[in-house]
Motif scaffolding. Structure first.
Motif, short mmCIF file in Angstrom:
data_model
loop_
_atom_site.label_atom_id
_atom_site.label_comp_id
_atom_site.label_asym_id
_atom_site.label_seq_id
_atom_site.Cartn_x
_atom_site.Cartn_y
_atom_site.Cartn_z
N MET A 1 -2.44 -8.35 17.05
CA MET A 1 -3.04 -7.50 16.01
C MET A 1 -2.05 -6.42 15.60
O MET A 1 -1.41 -5.80 16.46
CB MET A 1 -4.30 -6.82 16.55
CG MET A 1 -5.42 -7.78 16.82
SD MET A 1 -6.51 -7.94 15.42
CE MET A 1 -7.70 -6.65 15.80
N ILE A 2 -1.94 -6.18 14.32
CA ILE A 2 -1.10 -5.10 13.84
C ILE A 2 -1.93 -4.23 12.88
O ILE A 2 -2.93 -4.69 12.32
CB ILE A 2 0.16 -5.61 13.12
CG1 ILE A 2 -0.21 -6.40 11.86
CG2 ILE A 2 1.04 -6.45 14.03
CD1 ILE A 2 0.39 -5.86 10.61
N THR A 3 -1.47 -3.01 12.73
CA THR A 3 -2.12 -2.10 11.78
C THR A 3 -1.07 -1.60 10.79
O THR A 3 0.01 -1.17 11.20
CB THR A 3 -2.77 -0.91 12.50
OG1 THR A 3 -3.84 -1.41 13.30
CG2 THR A 3 -3.32 0.10 11.52
N VAL A 4 -1.40 -1.68 9.53
CA VAL A 4 -0.56 -1.10 8.49
C VAL A 4 -1.19 0.24 8.12
O VAL A 4 -2.34 0.30 7.68
CB VAL A 4 -0.50 -2.02 7.25
CG1 VAL A 4 0.36 -1.41 6.16
CG2 VAL A 4 0.00 -3.41 7.64
N SER A 5 -0.45 1.32 8.38
CA SER A 5 -0.96 2.66 8.06
C SER A 5 -0.28 3.12 6.79
O SER A 5 0.95 3.05 6.68
CB SER A 5 -0.62 3.66 9.17
OG SER A 5 -0.96 3.15 10.43
N VAL A 6 -1.08 3.59 5.84
CA VAL A 6 -0.53 4.13 4.60
C VAL A 6 -0.88 5.61 4.55
O VAL A 6 -2.05 5.98 4.52
CB VAL A 6 -1.09 3.40 3.36
CG1 VAL A 6 -0.38 3.85 2.11
CG2 VAL A 6 -0.97 1.88 3.53
N PHE A 7 0.17 6.45 4.60
CA PHE A 7 -0.03 7.90 4.65
C PHE A 7 0.19 8.50 3.27
O PHE A 7 1.25 8.28 2.66
CB PHE A 7 0.99 8.54 5.60
CG PHE A 7 0.95 8.01 7.00
CD1 PHE A 7 -0.03 8.43 7.88
CD2 PHE A 7 1.88 7.08 7.44
CE1 PHE A 7 -0.07 7.95 9.19
CE2 PHE A 7 1.85 6.59 8.74
CZ PHE A 7 0.88 7.02 9.61
#
Lengths: 102, 102
Positions: A1-7
């Motif tokens: 599982m990966i998470t793409v974080s958009v700040f």
């Protein structure tokens, strides 16, 4: 599982149309990527803290099955989705891809 | 629902003991705060992306029932938990409290 974080940094010199973001952009992200490994999309809105404004106005957390799934999803629909960003902000988001450790 | 995000910036000049963090620090956070409104603790580890290293080495995402619950939890155990930080890093984390929009 990966998470793409958009700040989206909390820069008062930039505008951010939260209504467009929540009602148009996030639903579009889900529509395009749900069939391509997107498992969850969460939106965090920074609250003022003891040290003042939160560093990020908005953080989107997109969870994918794998980095490969995100790569394919980004290739297929990235231009459309990133192309939608100027419709709600003139700020520049930062993207981070992370492994979910637990 | 609120999320407390703890960002450990990806600064190569600082050390970060991931084994201590995952085996001692995060279990301690869960032990102290699970009875005080902590609903979920997730750890993200930055992966190198097309633009180079991820901006954050580690991001902890702690979900609480409410900002009030987190305030009480921080008052009760903040000194102990923040006091544990130098045991795994000489970097300085940034904390953001966010409302979960969806």
């Amino acid at each position: 599982m990966i998470t793409v974080s958009v700040f989206y940094p909390n820069d008062p010199a930039t505008k951010f149309d939260e209504a467009y973001y929540m009602q148009k952009h996030i639903p579009l992200v889900k529509e395009r990527w749900s069939g391509m490994g997107l498992k969850d999309a969460k939106v965090l809105k920074g609250m003022p803290g003891p040290d003042g404004a939160a560093p990020n106005r908005i953080i989107a957390l997109l969870t994918f099955d794998s980095a490969e799934a995100f790569q394919k999803a980004a290739q297929a629909h990235g231009p459309e989705l990133f192309g939608d960003v100027p419709n709600f902000t003139d700020g520049k988001p930062t993207v981070q891809i992370s492994e979910v450790l637990g």
